[in-house]
Motif scaffolding. Structure first.
Motif, mmCIF file in Angstrom:
data_model
loop_
_atom_site.group_PDB
_atom_site.id
_atom_site.type_symbol
_atom_site.label_atom_id
_atom_site.label_comp_id
_atom_site.label_asym_id
_atom_site.label_seq_id
_atom_site.Cartn_x
_atom_site.Cartn_y
_atom_site.Cartn_z
ATOM 1 N N ASP A 1 0.816 -1.208 0.000
ATOM 2 C CA ASP A 1 0.000 0.000 0.000
ATOM 3 C C ASP A 1 0.851 1.260 0.000
ATOM 4 O OD1 ASP A 1 0.945 -0.309 2.526
ATOM 5 O OD2 ASP A 1 -0.965 0.002 3.544
ATOM 6 N N HIS A 2 2.059 1.146 -0.538
ATOM 7 C CA HIS A 2 2.929 2.307 -0.690
ATOM 8 C C HIS A 2 3.279 2.443 -2.173
ATOM 9 C CE1 HIS A 2 4.298 3.495 3.534
ATOM 10 N NE2 HIS A 2 3.232 2.721 3.667
ATOM 11 N N PRO A 3 3.789 3.623 -2.584
ATOM 12 C CA PRO A 3 4.078 3.803 -4.016
ATOM 13 C C PRO A 3 5.144 2.815 -4.498
ATOM 14 C CG PRO A 3 4.187 5.910 -2.862
ATOM 15 C CD PRO A 3 4.062 4.852 -1.808
ATOM 16 N N VAL A 4 4.927 2.277 -5.711
ATOM 17 C CA VAL A 4 5.886 1.393 -6.357
ATOM 18 C C VAL A 4 6.444 2.102 -7.579
ATOM 19 C CG1 VAL A 4 6.163 -0.760 -7.642
ATOM 20 C CG2 VAL A 4 4.748 -0.718 -5.575
ATOM 21 N N ILE A 5 7.771 2.202 -7.644
ATOM 22 C CA ILE A 5 8.413 2.765 -8.836
ATOM 23 C C ILE A 5 9.070 1.613 -9.578
ATOM 24 C CG2 ILE A 5 10.211 4.328 -9.667
ATOM 25 C CD1 ILE A 5 9.602 5.945 -7.022
ATOM 26 N N ALA A 6 8.657 1.436 -10.839
ATOM 27 C CA ALA A 6 9.097 0.274 -11.601
ATOM 28 C C ALA A 6 10.228 0.653 -12.552
ATOM 29 C CB ALA A 6 7.925 -0.285 -12.388
ATOM 30 N N VAL A 7 11.259 -0.180 -12.588
ATOM 31 C CA VAL A 7 12.379 0.013 -13.507
ATOM 32 C C VAL A 7 12.507 -1.218 -14.405
ATOM 33 C CG1 VAL A 7 14.805 0.645 -13.741
ATOM 34 C CG2 VAL A 7 13.597 1.107 -11.582
ATOM 35 N N PRO A 8 12.156 -1.091 -15.684
ATOM 36 C CA PRO A 8 12.401 -2.210 -16.597
ATOM 37 C C PRO A 8 13.895 -2.285 -16.894
ATOM 38 C CG PRO A 8 11.487 -0.325 -17.783
ATOM 39 C CD PRO A 8 11.540 0.055 -16.328
ATOM 40 N N THR A 9 14.432 -3.513 -17.036
ATOM 41 C CA THR A 9 15.842 -3.626 -17.427
ATOM 42 C C THR A 9 15.956 -4.279 -18.793
ATOM 43 O OG1 THR A 9 16.302 -5.824 -16.518
ATOM 44 C CG2 THR A 9 16.460 -3.950 -15.002
ATOM 45 N N SER A 10 17.112 -4.119 -19.376
ATOM 46 C CA SER A 10 17.343 -4.670 -20.718
ATOM 47 C C SER A 10 17.783 -6.135 -20.670
ATOM 48 C CB SER A 10 18.378 -3.820 -21.449
ATOM 49 O OG SER A 10 19.547 -3.670 -20.660
ATOM 50 N N ILE A 11 17.599 -6.760 -19.517
ATOM 51 C CA ILE A 11 17.938 -8.188 -19.382
ATOM 52 C C ILE A 11 16.890 -9.031 -20.109
ATOM 53 C CG2 ILE A 11 18.196 -10.087 -17.717
ATOM 54 C CD1 ILE A 11 20.436 -7.922 -17.640
ATOM 55 N N GLY A 12 17.330 -9.874 -21.003
ATOM 56 C CA GLY A 12 16.431 -10.703 -21.797
ATOM 57 C C GLY A 12 16.996 -10.863 -23.188
ATOM 58 N N TYR A 13 16.209 -11.425 -24.075
ATOM 59 C CA TYR A 13 16.711 -11.645 -25.440
ATOM 60 C C TYR A 13 15.513 -11.769 -26.366
ATOM 61 C CZ TYR A 13 15.400 -16.413 -24.410
ATOM 62 O OH TYR A 13 14.694 -17.517 -24.063
ATOM 63 N N GLY A 14 15.771 -11.791 -27.656
ATOM 64 C CA GLY A 14 14.715 -11.998 -28.643
ATOM 65 C C GLY A 14 13.654 -10.914 -28.575
ATOM 66 N N SER A 15 12.417 -11.312 -28.343
ATOM 67 C CA SER A 15 11.333 -10.333 -28.361
ATOM 68 C C SER A 15 11.287 -9.478 -27.096
ATOM 69 C CB SER A 15 9.988 -11.035 -28.575
ATOM 70 O OG SER A 15 9.748 -11.949 -27.531
ATOM 71 N N ASN A 16 12.307 -9.563 -26.257
ATOM 72 C CA ASN A 16 12.433 -8.638 -25.125
ATOM 73 C C ASN A 16 12.685 -7.234 -25.643
ATOM 74 O OD1 ASN A 16 14.505 -7.097 -23.295
ATOM 75 N ND2 ASN A 16 13.321 -8.399 -21.911
ATOM 76 N N LEU A 17 13.312 -7.128 -26.808
ATOM 77 C CA LEU A 17 13.517 -5.863 -27.514
ATOM 78 C C LEU A 17 14.267 -4.838 -26.666
ATOM 79 C CD1 LEU A 17 9.957 -5.641 -29.086
ATOM 80 C CD2 LEU A 17 12.038 -6.446 -30.204
ATOM 81 N N GLY A 18 15.331 -5.303 -26.020
ATOM 82 C CA GLY A 18 16.179 -4.374 -25.279
ATOM 83 C C GLY A 18 15.488 -3.724 -24.098
ATOM 84 N N GLY A 19 14.518 -4.395 -23.527
ATOM 85 C CA GLY A 19 13.837 -3.857 -22.357
ATOM 86 C C GLY A 19 12.482 -3.243 -22.653
ATOM 87 N N MET A 20 12.126 -3.136 -23.951
ATOM 88 C CA MET A 20 10.826 -2.548 -24.282
ATOM 89 C C MET A 20 9.691 -3.414 -23.739
ATOM 90 S SD MET A 20 11.095 0.384 -25.682
ATOM 91 C CE MET A 20 9.466 0.726 -26.365
#
Lengths: 253, 253, 253, 253, 253, 253, 253, 253
Positions: C193-212
């Motif tokens: 019940d507190h604010p969540v700040i989300a950070v996507p990372t570029s970890i992944g491959y293929g259709s991860n598209l560099g973190g998109m």
């Protein structure tokens, strides 16, 4: 292909100064010079107002040397952009009369006296945009424009921009160069009454998408008076700005 | 699933106040109510601090009526967003105690006295962003926040923003809503020392790409202190802002 | 550009303590320091609550040395992010008082005593997100926040998250960092019940598209209370979280 | 084109039961029926295990009537998907033996007794995913599978999922259907030991991009055991699940 | 978090075999092992049917060594994927009992006797898809499946596929791996009556877009019975196929 | 702009049959006819081999009437594509000599006797591709080509294609039209030794992306001999095929 | 899979010249040769008119050597494309009879006398497109076509194109190769009456997007008679052009 | 925010003509007028050279009436763009002094005598681009520029362009408007020596992507001297062109 040129040929033919067979040869061959790998556009100055500039990125050092050598006979100033330092070193060995500018990655031969006219302001959002800014500045200067540099005035500290606003507003044309989100363009566009040419840069990361984000920002600007060139295209912005600045400066004369 | 709740159940079992078989039933069934088409989350207030809000876009009038009716027994304030005027009319026939706000497309039942605490500033770039802004404003108000509206202060005429800067700076949280290129966010972000929540809107055309351009602008902002929610997500921005505003306001008490 | 600053200048002018000509100089020049390649924003602390942080990615070692040297005279704590180990080695030769953290790729000079207030939880989905997480952690700590690290609790083994849930729920703000598909954010968002700040990372491959992909996941979360920063932007998340944590902590005092 | 079929023809030819000229005719013409606008695949059951299903989206009512009429002579069960209510009404006038299901937008003729075997769990994140879920459920049922529906258990209120976990874990195959950010898939994938077939839906707005966001989420899931079908493709998920469920169920016999 | 595990704990508490305080500890800490940088999921076999596999791409050699060492105490077979040859060499110095397969870039420790059951066919379009295919094959084999490899049978020479069709049709599950345009998947899907798991590869150039083209092809296949995993995700395909193959094989017993 | 035309004018000038001033007029004005809103290209037949075709999509009924009327004086056959039924009805009132084909949405006036030469095969994957196929067929026929239609032979039931293979192989050029994933193109390309022109269609849903998926599939085909035109561009495919078919047919004469 | 081949086998079986069991073997195994990593398509010449060409990009030197060695026994001319200079050097050590062309990155073994027929014009916009152009030229020549090269005639200096127009118009087929924005294709397409095959190249920067921009330009050309192949696909364009040129040339005989 | 305005206020304060408290009020409130939904920028003419133009797309008829009414008191010429015919009819009832132009969808009130200076050429590729062209033309005319229209001269029939080349070359600025693939821009750019402002239009289909294709074409043009505005942004192009044309024209005076 220019009408007056065509008319002249036609008149020569009419006056029997030229046979039709000879005439037809003229149309094709006279206005460029053929190398194995390139056709140098020798009438570009007459046609568009500026000599051909060598875009170095896709060419070998040998090809650039060949093109510069061929050009050298016809035009005094030479400009090659996107020449990395390694390629430049190879070229300079053969063509020592060229100057290399490492920040803008340009090779230059300058006609002795280029009088700089008018005023083009080059404004950048950050320190990292300097490479693109210097490509623009060097291009504008070799084309005979007076250039004013205002670097690192991005909107995160907008008072830096305001402090320089009077200087910016005195230019005939303003080039705004920004990466990240490119918001500086809209702010400048809302505050000056001269044309703004926007250059998005590939500075940024993640969803910056190699400069696509500031490009889209600039194209969708809520401020009017802004037009946009390709990502990192400092040369193109300077070419445009130079056309406008010279037209105004010449009209003043 | 909360640890304290789990501990309590375990203690009840240890104290023989609860059989294991009964205990296991509790974990699943008590915390939501099953309709045919929905499972209403009745413990959300305890878990996240706010009651469940009905997202009306994908639901029929009948489904919304059913959900509101079920909710009504447990919570005093009800909020349904993204309810278009036609669907709203159908719902109001059955549930006349709801109020419909046509600009924000929200249906509301308000607990009698909601004391508004703190201050959330909602800033828009243009007149066309008003629909999203009002969704944010209505949401923030029903969640008990004091809201200050500052509309149409986009950077094409940046002096409009500066004139309102002091008011904006007095808020605990600032919501900036902008379509087109979304540059307003970066300017505000550079000038305030409180959290900025950015909402891109789908206002624009051509390469705006349905709001993807201001979304990317906001994510890549050169100003710090900005976080972003989905395109047109006025509700989400208000929810975030409300969490922050309430935490600050409660801490002050 | 701040109203109170402006009022002060106007009063000085009114009191003849300042001539208009001198006054106008002040507006521009006093609030930043000009280097050749940068304009250091010396009033940022007053304006936004934090000193300027050096984004090292687009700058040379020489430029960073210059900027740190200029800053050093005005502020005690210095933070430079995105400084790779090679660049860092070059800088440390000239500026040995800086500390380099190889995981987060940050250079730091810490004011002697920074009392850490409040609590920011930094939660990651996987081991590979650690680099971004440490950029966030180092930033939050230098800004005076108490930080709790909870790493590698992604939803493929969701019981790892539940085991840490109480710790996470005690924080004033939660930063959730995830690559791949980023689903962890929605799960955490539904449980705190507190604010969540989300950070996507570029970890992944293929259709991860560099973190998109995790970026889009986080923006479209079905959980409320989540806002998002750019891909791999640990610094940005910490900046936001720090603002919120400090406002709450200060209000408590 | 099947080897055993080919061998049989070759043997017939070898046995003089068939002339080469007649044999070659067989290869082409026997296995489909030609309408003006369609070639009905009459050997599909033998080849892939299921009769041809009519995809109604790109076809006129007249074309669907023609295809159903031609199919009717060869197969007992008929299924047409993506038939909107208007088109369905037109078809039902001519073919009153068909049943129309408005939620799933399917037209069905059911063989009298379809014994349902095994168990496929269909799990949705929200109420709005029901249309896709019912397309999957109707398809699975007509193919002879037992179906268990678990709707509206998205991760914003994850306890709703946990309460149904035992039921989900009893299925041979699990179909998870989710729009928005699709995080439910990863959570389910981490908790069950049977294959999960994920269906992204186009439910959402803004950067959901018509379902591309949950599609990408599902493809990049950090949980193993998940495979994905096209956006809104309830039919495809059911077809896959049915294949798996039947193979397991038949093996048990 | 599993219901039966929960019930057991509750019963122990009810039977006074466990105090509530001890019980609550169990929920969190017993089911994973904490390293500095990772939380090893030690109950995954029980929960999903397979031991945790190490995804090597984002981890250092040191981290992989640490994780393998911790795992080694609990499980006999170990699999690490995406370990390049350089990283593998470093790991093998410390952990010489591991085998490295250079084509699939996997590190393996095999339990002495893994009886291979059922049959998974792995079909590739071209020679260049072999790396992904071998990642799938190695994974499937370590999970106890019999694997049949059919490589380089793309549709440019479709008779190569037909010659292998009977072999492919005998498998319980078929994995189809293709780059370029990925059309092989649709052809195989139309000819077999078992589940097809499609793996797009990043083999191709230009508008192949790093594998996005075959990914989209596979998701939009006109053949039924196909589901898709991420680009180059040989491991994921094998994991899915293994689940299905084992369920069928076990049912046969 | 054609050399022979230019030579002729030059010779006339040389022969005093033409004054230079008159000559220059010729270059611009003779080869098109100016309407207010259009410049009809009256020399296109001579220049590219085919008369100008009216692309109806962006034009009003009035504009189409005006263009047809102007064309009618110079050419016998007229073709307007992308004319919806409503627009067609309005045009037919004024120009009743035109024929409208509702499937292909074309308006036609046919020169009395068009001898059809050669053979173009038009192959579609599904019934829904018929609209695009008929645009191609009508165009090819009005350009004097013999057309063979083979519809609904997609790879989900590949034996349908094989049954028609001999007919397809007899054509000089093959047009393959497919939506969904477009795999049919690669299969046909691997089996015929004549040029294949591929037309992606917008038939499909979800990640089909309005035809971008089959477009990418076709561009990345592993089969050689395939070239591609724009999505739904039946006309363009027919134009290309017609050029090739006529060159072959004429060479045979 | 060809009908006439099938008929022959059937007749042999009918004539007892072949047993069914032997016959069925033929279908699969005769038409390709199996290596470990590849199935060489030995009947391609008969099926599509050209021998198989080796696409070198995804293959090791060893694999290429193996394939060339196997091919060598059946066909006289060999072509391998996309072989970089390092890989070529390794191959040439084992197979010294091959020739390597560094510009086009092709390895060739030429049948002694290839008579070149017809005429294919290869036109490029710039010097940087030469690599792709030479891949096309070398391919077309080895397939027995006469090739005319016209390089560096982009539209920035359009008179260069006009000077070469007559030469271009004499070709049976025109290949136009362009990067940047690819506008040359539309200009050529409007001026010639033979088929134009367009090849976008990845030459450019920023929003060129690796060649996607000229690809889209070419697909959307307002000129008719243009079809498109993949980015940088010089081979594919030559293959198409060769098919057309040979059909015309053979018809002339 | 303008320096001279600021200086004036400071001087008034210095001269005691203004108290500081009053001065500070001035900064904010004087330069715009507040409506409920809009802040009209009344100093824009002074700041950027042109009065504010109403962008009608996102506004109701009532809001436009309100803004026009408020503007009317300060400026003589009024321009509202993107007003569809239905909205226009509603506005004209209340404000009959406005003129509506249906092609360009603009509402205009013209100051009696606007002397048109200089020359802007507006060039379109096709008839369908006329709507955007007229938005540009009407805007340029109301801003006092002489406009020359050259429509439908796309490169499919390039002689139409050459016939008009002299007229185009006489303009101070050229606006080139094109949909489809937008190649016209590059051709014009290579032939004129004045600035070219390119406007991509959304005319096209399939892979045109709503105008993204010509936008990318224009940004990547191989010709220099071209800058670009947003898709369909006729107004923006005219605004830019007007700035340049006026600067040149004024300089001539």
């Amino acid at each position: 292909m220019e009408q007056d040129q065509l008319l002249k040929v036609l008149q020569d033919v009419a006056n029997a100064a030229l046979t039709p067979a000879d005439a037809i040869q003229k149309f094709g061959n006279e206005s460029f010079e053929e190398l194995d790998y390139a056709k140098i556009d020798t009438t570009r100055t007459r046609r568009t107002g500026y000599p051909e500039v060598i875009y170095g990125a896709g060419k070998t050092a040998e090809q650039i040397i060949g093109i510069v050598t061929a050009m050298k006979e016809r035009q005094k100033s030479i400009l090659a952009t996107r020449v990395d330092s390694k390629k430049a070193a190879a070229i300079l060995k053969t063509l020592p009369f060229l100057d290399y500018d490492a920040t803008s990655e340009t090779l230059i031969a300058r006609a002795k006296k280029v009088e700089e006219v008018g005023n083009i302001a080059i404004v950048t959002a950050g320190t990292s945009d300097m490479k693109v800014a210097e490509e623009a500045a060097v291009t504008a200067e070799i084309f005979g424009n007076h250039v004013t540099r205002i670097y690192d005035v991005g909107v995160a500290g907008i008072h830096r921009l305001f402090a320089k606003l009077e200087i910016i507003r005195q230019a005939n044309v303003v080039i705004v160069i920004a990466g990240m989100e490119g918001a500086l363009t809209s702010v400048v566009g809302g505050l000056v009454d001269h044309p703004v040419i926007a250059v998005p840069t590939s500075i940024g990361y993640g969803s910056n998408l190699g400069g696509m984000t500031p490009l889209l920002t600039m194209l969708n600007s809520c401020s009017s008076g802004i037009s946009v060139v390709n990502i990192d295209n400092g040369f193109g912005a300077a070419y445009n700005a130079s056309m406008i600045n010279r037209l105004i400066s010449e009209a003043h004369e």
